[in-house]
Design a protein around this motif. Sequence first.
Motif, short mmCIF file in Angstrom:
data_model
loop_
_atom_site.label_atom_id
_atom_site.label_comp_id
_atom_site.label_asym_id
_atom_site.label_seq_id
_atom_site.Cartn_x
_atom_site.Cartn_y
_atom_site.Cartn_z
N MET A 215 -46.08 55.76 -29.73
CA MET A 215 -45.62 54.40 -30.02
C MET A 215 -46.71 53.37 -29.67
SD MET A 215 -42.33 54.90 -31.07
CE MET A 215 -41.10 53.68 -30.69
N SER B 246 -47.46 54.79 -20.62
CA SER B 246 -46.12 54.85 -20.05
C SER B 246 -46.21 55.68 -18.77
CB SER B 246 -45.19 55.51 -21.08
OG SER B 246 -43.95 55.75 -20.54
N GLY B 247 -45.20 55.56 -17.93
CA GLY B 247 -45.16 56.38 -16.72
C GLY B 247 -45.91 55.78 -15.55
N GLU C 32 -34.00 65.15 -23.93
CA GLU C 32 -33.50 64.50 -25.16
C GLU C 32 -34.62 64.61 -26.18
OE1 GLU C 32 -31.89 60.51 -24.64
OE2 GLU C 32 -32.78 59.83 -26.50
N ASN D 29 -44.84 48.66 -14.79
CA ASN D 29 -44.66 48.11 -16.14
C ASN D 29 -44.46 46.59 -16.11
OD1 ASN D 29 -41.96 47.81 -15.35
ND2 ASN D 29 -41.32 49.68 -16.38
N HIS E 105 -37.11 47.47 -24.59
CA HIS E 105 -36.61 48.81 -24.20
C HIS E 105 -36.68 49.00 -22.69
CE1 HIS E 105 -36.63 53.16 -23.70
NE2 HIS E 105 -37.84 53.07 -23.16
N ALA F 225 -33.67 49.29 -19.88
CA ALA F 225 -33.53 50.52 -19.08
C ALA F 225 -33.62 50.21 -17.59
CB ALA F 225 -34.60 51.53 -19.48
N ALA F 226 -34.40 49.18 -17.24
CA ALA F 226 -34.59 48.84 -15.83
C ALA F 226 -33.31 48.29 -15.20
CB ALA F 226 -35.73 47.84 -15.69
N ARG G 209 -31.84 50.50 -12.54
CA ARG G 209 -32.44 50.71 -11.20
C ARG G 209 -31.37 50.60 -10.12
NH1 ARG G 209 -38.09 47.22 -11.30
NH2 ARG G 209 -39.02 48.26 -13.10
N ARG H 85 -39.72 60.23 -15.30
CA ARG H 85 -39.90 60.59 -16.71
C ARG H 85 -41.14 61.46 -16.89
NH1 ARG H 85 -41.09 55.29 -18.57
NH2 ARG H 85 -41.02 54.63 -16.42
N VAL I 152 -40.53 62.65 -29.80
CA VAL I 152 -40.74 62.71 -28.35
C VAL I 152 -39.75 63.71 -27.79
CG1 VAL I 152 -40.46 61.38 -26.21
CG2 VAL I 152 -41.46 60.27 -28.21
N PHE J 101 -38.12 63.79 -24.68
CA PHE J 101 -37.95 62.92 -23.52
C PHE J 101 -37.34 63.75 -22.40
CE2 PHE J 101 -35.81 60.10 -20.68
CZ PHE J 101 -36.74 59.10 -20.51
N MET K 271 -30.23 51.54 -21.28
CA MET K 271 -31.29 51.49 -22.28
C MET K 271 -30.72 51.26 -23.69
SD MET K 271 -33.39 54.59 -23.85
CE MET K 271 -33.57 54.39 -25.60
C1 HEM Z 1 -39.64 57.27 -28.26
C2 HEM Z 1 -39.08 57.25 -27.09
C3 HEM Z 1 -39.53 56.41 -25.94
C4 HEM Z 1 -40.69 55.71 -25.76
C5 HEM Z 1 -41.87 55.60 -26.71
C6 HEM Z 1 -40.61 55.05 -24.47
C7 HEM Z 1 -41.57 54.23 -23.95
C8 HEM Z 1 -41.47 53.54 -22.77
C9 HEM Z 1 -42.45 52.62 -22.26
C10 HEM Z 1 -43.76 52.27 -22.94
C11 HEM Z 1 -41.99 52.12 -21.10
C12 HEM Z 1 -42.67 51.08 -20.20
C13 HEM Z 1 -43.74 51.66 -19.36
C14 HEM Z 1 -43.21 52.50 -18.21
O1 HEM Z 1 -42.44 52.03 -17.39
O2 HEM Z 1 -43.56 53.68 -18.18
C15 HEM Z 1 -40.73 52.77 -20.83
C16 HEM Z 1 -39.97 52.57 -19.73
C17 HEM Z 1 -38.78 53.20 -19.47
N1 HEM Z 1 -38.11 54.05 -20.34
FE1 HEM Z 1 -38.72 54.66 -22.15
N2 HEM Z 1 -39.42 55.39 -23.90
C18 HEM Z 1 -38.73 56.20 -24.77
C19 HEM Z 1 -37.50 56.76 -24.59
C20 HEM Z 1 -36.73 56.60 -23.46
C21 HEM Z 1 -35.47 57.21 -23.25
C22 HEM Z 1 -34.74 58.16 -24.20
C23 HEM Z 1 -35.05 56.83 -22.03
C24 HEM Z 1 -33.76 57.28 -21.41
C25 HEM Z 1 -33.06 56.65 -20.52
C26 HEM Z 1 -36.05 55.94 -21.46
C27 HEM Z 1 -36.03 55.34 -20.22
C28 HEM Z 1 -36.97 54.50 -19.70
C29 HEM Z 1 -36.94 53.96 -18.37
C30 HEM Z 1 -35.87 54.27 -17.32
C31 HEM Z 1 -38.05 53.12 -18.22
C32 HEM Z 1 -38.47 52.34 -16.96
C33 HEM Z 1 -37.51 51.27 -16.61
C34 HEM Z 1 -37.83 50.70 -15.23
O3 HEM Z 1 -38.92 50.15 -15.06
O4 HEM Z 1 -36.97 50.82 -14.36
N3 HEM Z 1 -37.06 55.82 -22.37
N4 HEM Z 1 -40.42 53.60 -21.88
#
Ligand code: HEM
Length: 419
Positions: free
Chosen positions: A231, A235-236, A263, A307, A328, A332-333, A336, A345, A358, A360, A377
């Motif tokens: 995308m 991330s992470g 997932e 992030n 997104h 999702a945050a 917390r 993740r 992905v 996931f 989320m």
């Molecule tokens: C194509 C699928 C996905 C992509 C490309 C994606 C990408 C990202 C990115 C770029 C971030 C922000 C950077 C980071 O914190 O690492 C993020 C944060 C997050 N994503 Fe996703 N994600 C995907 C799917 C999902 C799914 C299925 C979940 C399920 C719950 C999820 C949960 C989260 C969570 C929990 C955070 C961090 C929130 C926080 O800071 O507390 N993501 N994701």
Amino acid sequence: MTLPDRSALSRRDYLRTLVAIGGATALSACVSESGAVDVPTGTDDPESLPARQHAWNDVLSRDDDGNVQSPEHHVLLPLSLVDEPTDAARAQVEDALRTLERAYEWSNEGLVFTIGYTPAYFDRFDDSLPESVALPEPAALTAAENPVFDEFDAVLHLASDHSQVVLEAEEGLFGDHDDLNGIAVETDLTGVFERLEEQRRSGFVGAGLPAEHTDVSGVPDSVPEDAPFFMGFRSGFIDSQATEDRVTIEDGPFAGATTQHIESLETQLRTWLEQDSHPMRVRKLFSPEHADEELVGDVGEKLTTTNGLTDERIDATEADARDGVVGHAQKAARGRIDGEPPLLRRDFNTVDGDRPGVHFLSLQHGIDEFVRVREAMTGADLDVGNANNGILSYIFVDRRGNYLLPPRSLRALPPTNPQ
Ligand code: HEM
């Protein structure tokens, strides 16, 4: 099995394609392509390895900001038990997994792996799992999805920076390969488990790797050169992830375990990358403020160990949604707990089925926590159109599975209530 046309692919993409194909022929093609790879050997002393199967962070490489880097190559191997578990079968599984630990250093340069068990596996026992383990059957989690559920017994997750290692480890456990990095395979998993090849999954993570997949239909040329994920962004970040301690079950007979949700989803990558501008992608993936304040950079290089979601921005989720677009990560945050992310993740890109997606994969204390964060989320509660609700309109869930990753001491065919 047909091998890919070597001349049509970059070296890295060729190796990635071989991991996706798997099997003995892919392994020998990988060995002739990579030549002699110097892979550090493992240990004869199981006590020197972490008690938790999911303890990977201390042995994985770090990026310049100190974030844990995922290994480059991943295989998820769904397994079905041939017969009911016996002590002899348990000993065989343990011996086979120890062979991997002897052959490869427990690191991204060698091999890290986990074996996880589904609720369907535990159903065969008379007792139920202890209360300290929250492992329900997988279920559909959004109104828009109709996923297939992982109802086989177990999944083995193999991960390494070397494509050769993940392929070789798999062949050592199930094929005719009887030498792993100089260590003889005396015990494998055949007879106890069958690998379900049709449900085998694979993937990759790493700066530049997604951009090498533009030969796959659905992966446009516009995938950013340096992005580690399809995308287009990093991330992470370490401060936006749960720690390994946070996701560990501390009490009861499975102390040292964690739960895993997988997932598997398809992404509409072309639309994502070609329909909107970069600032709009930042709005949808992170938050509107991230775009307005230019906090992210081309692929997330401006973010260092977090992030960048402040409490204020997380609290503004509903208002941002009403104003037109919500992020997104911002949504999702909201999941917390006391300011801490509950999910660790470990997701990776895939082109399984020749479509971008992905797998996931996340670890958390209990599956209920995953469900809560996934609902946050999804944001069904938010007053916003589907196309502007984070990345929802670009992802399509194919499969879901819930697993228990027992501690190493119980990883071989655990009963529901070990003493
Ligand atoms: C194509 C699928 C996905 C992509 C490309 C994606 C990408 C990202 C990115 C770029 C971030 C922000 C950077 C980071 O914190 O690492 C993020 C944060 C997050 N994503 Fe996703 N994600 C995907 C799917 C999902 C799914 C299925 C979940 C399920 C719950 C999820 C949960 C989260 C969570 C929990 C955070 C961090 C929130 C926080 O800071 O507390 N993501 N994701």
